[in-house]
Design an enzyme around this catalytic site. Sequence first.
Site, PDB file in Angstrom:
ATOM      1  N   ASP A  21       9.907  31.020  71.396  1.00 28.41           N
ATOM      2  CA  ASP A  21      11.072  31.781  72.131  1.00 28.41           C
ATOM      3  C   ASP A  21      10.298  31.608  73.432  1.00 28.41           C
ATOM      4  OD1 ASP A  21      12.143  34.428  72.806  1.00 28.41           O
ATOM      5  OD2 ASP A  21      11.956  34.734  70.707  1.00 28.41           O
ATOM      6  N   HIS A  29      12.678  29.152  74.760  1.00 29.43           N
ATOM      7  CA  HIS A  29      13.945  29.785  75.368  1.00 29.43           C
ATOM      8  C   HIS A  29      13.814  29.879  76.206  1.00 29.43           C
ATOM      9  CE1 HIS A  29      14.064  31.535  70.345  1.00 29.43           C
ATOM     10  NE2 HIS A  29      14.008  30.365  70.505  1.00 29.43           N
TER      11      HIS A  29
END
Length: 418
Positions: A241, A264
């Site tokens: 993430d 991310h």
Amino acid sequence: MAFIKVLFLLAVVCVAAHAKYTPKEKDSKEAESPTPAAEGPAAASGPGGSLDISKLGGTGDGKTDSTKAMTDAWTKACAGTGKQTILIPKGDYLIGPINMEGPCKGEITIQLDGNLLGSTDLTKYKRNWIEINHVDNLIISGKGKLDGQGPAVWSSNSCAKKYDCKILPNSLVLNFMNKGLVSGISLINAKFFHMNVFRCTDVTIKDVTITAPGDSPNTDGIHIGDSSNISIASTTIGTGDDCISIGPGSKGINITGVTCGPGHGISVGSLGRYKDEKDVTDINVKDCTLKKTNNGVRIKSYEDAPSVLTASKLTYENINMEDVANPIIIDMKYCPNKICTSNGNSKVTIKDVTFKNITGTSSTPEAVSLLCSDKLPCSGVQLNDVKVEYKGTNNKTMAVCNNAKGTATGCLKELACF
């Protein structure tokens, strides 16, 4: 004279009696005061001391539950004055959830030379794995690891399907801390976030390594919320993430020398998910490298934000992109997994954002995406020396700019939005 002789004889008798004081008697008296760490069986709280969890019942075999040893060490250290040290020596120590509550009487250092392994029994956890609350002047240092053992429980994560999912335990949580340092350690395979910093001030995180597979769910590297004067430096993060996510209420956040990937990207937000969120301001990201991440530097907010919120004074400078999708992105219509409402009534304002000397390559044609709200356009956006190129075939490097106002200087022609 006779009286003087009597006194002399009594003195001789007393000296002789003192000479016969046995080591056993001496040891029993010294036991009433703290014993130096090097001599005692575990350690000492008091005006400075060291507590070794392996001498408090901890076993470094990776299987024996050592939670009590860690808890006892914290209790003694927090009660002691001066500089207290909790030592996790080399070995693998399995521990369940621990709440380290303050305030404490002295300054505490947790010296992580070995590894702490998080129990995989989710029934033991009410919230997080290692949670530190209301503790000032705390140092966590060493070359050891906090291993959340996430692979055993990631299948229990349902947050991609519903808002009201059960949150798995974060690995290291710092709450309400003033003046803290986390240095040198590694965090791996968290069940959820690796590190969560909430309502803290003057905390530095440096020379830290955070690692989890690129497909691991919600394993953010470092999340910051409602905190000020937080510094993250010379740190390597690769997760499933956001490498770093900066939440509402954050100000004075400085990120330098961070290498991110997989993951991310480095994100502000998401913003506007909950009611009464506070503004974000004075965020500086500098001298960082992103490698094959899903996003580069990103600002994201929900379109259906319920409260008024402003993100301003955000600066990204000297950022190198290596095969990054969406290298520069402002997304004011963020809606993960289509579980939010897209009604266009966002109350989030994004303004005064600078992207300077952003270079490298993009894995998608859209090297710049400014997807702002039609009702609250982004304003004061500066693109200075943005030179990120798409290296694929059949498509050219491009920018997509919706409802954004600002200036562009020294950029690739294709990326000059304004």
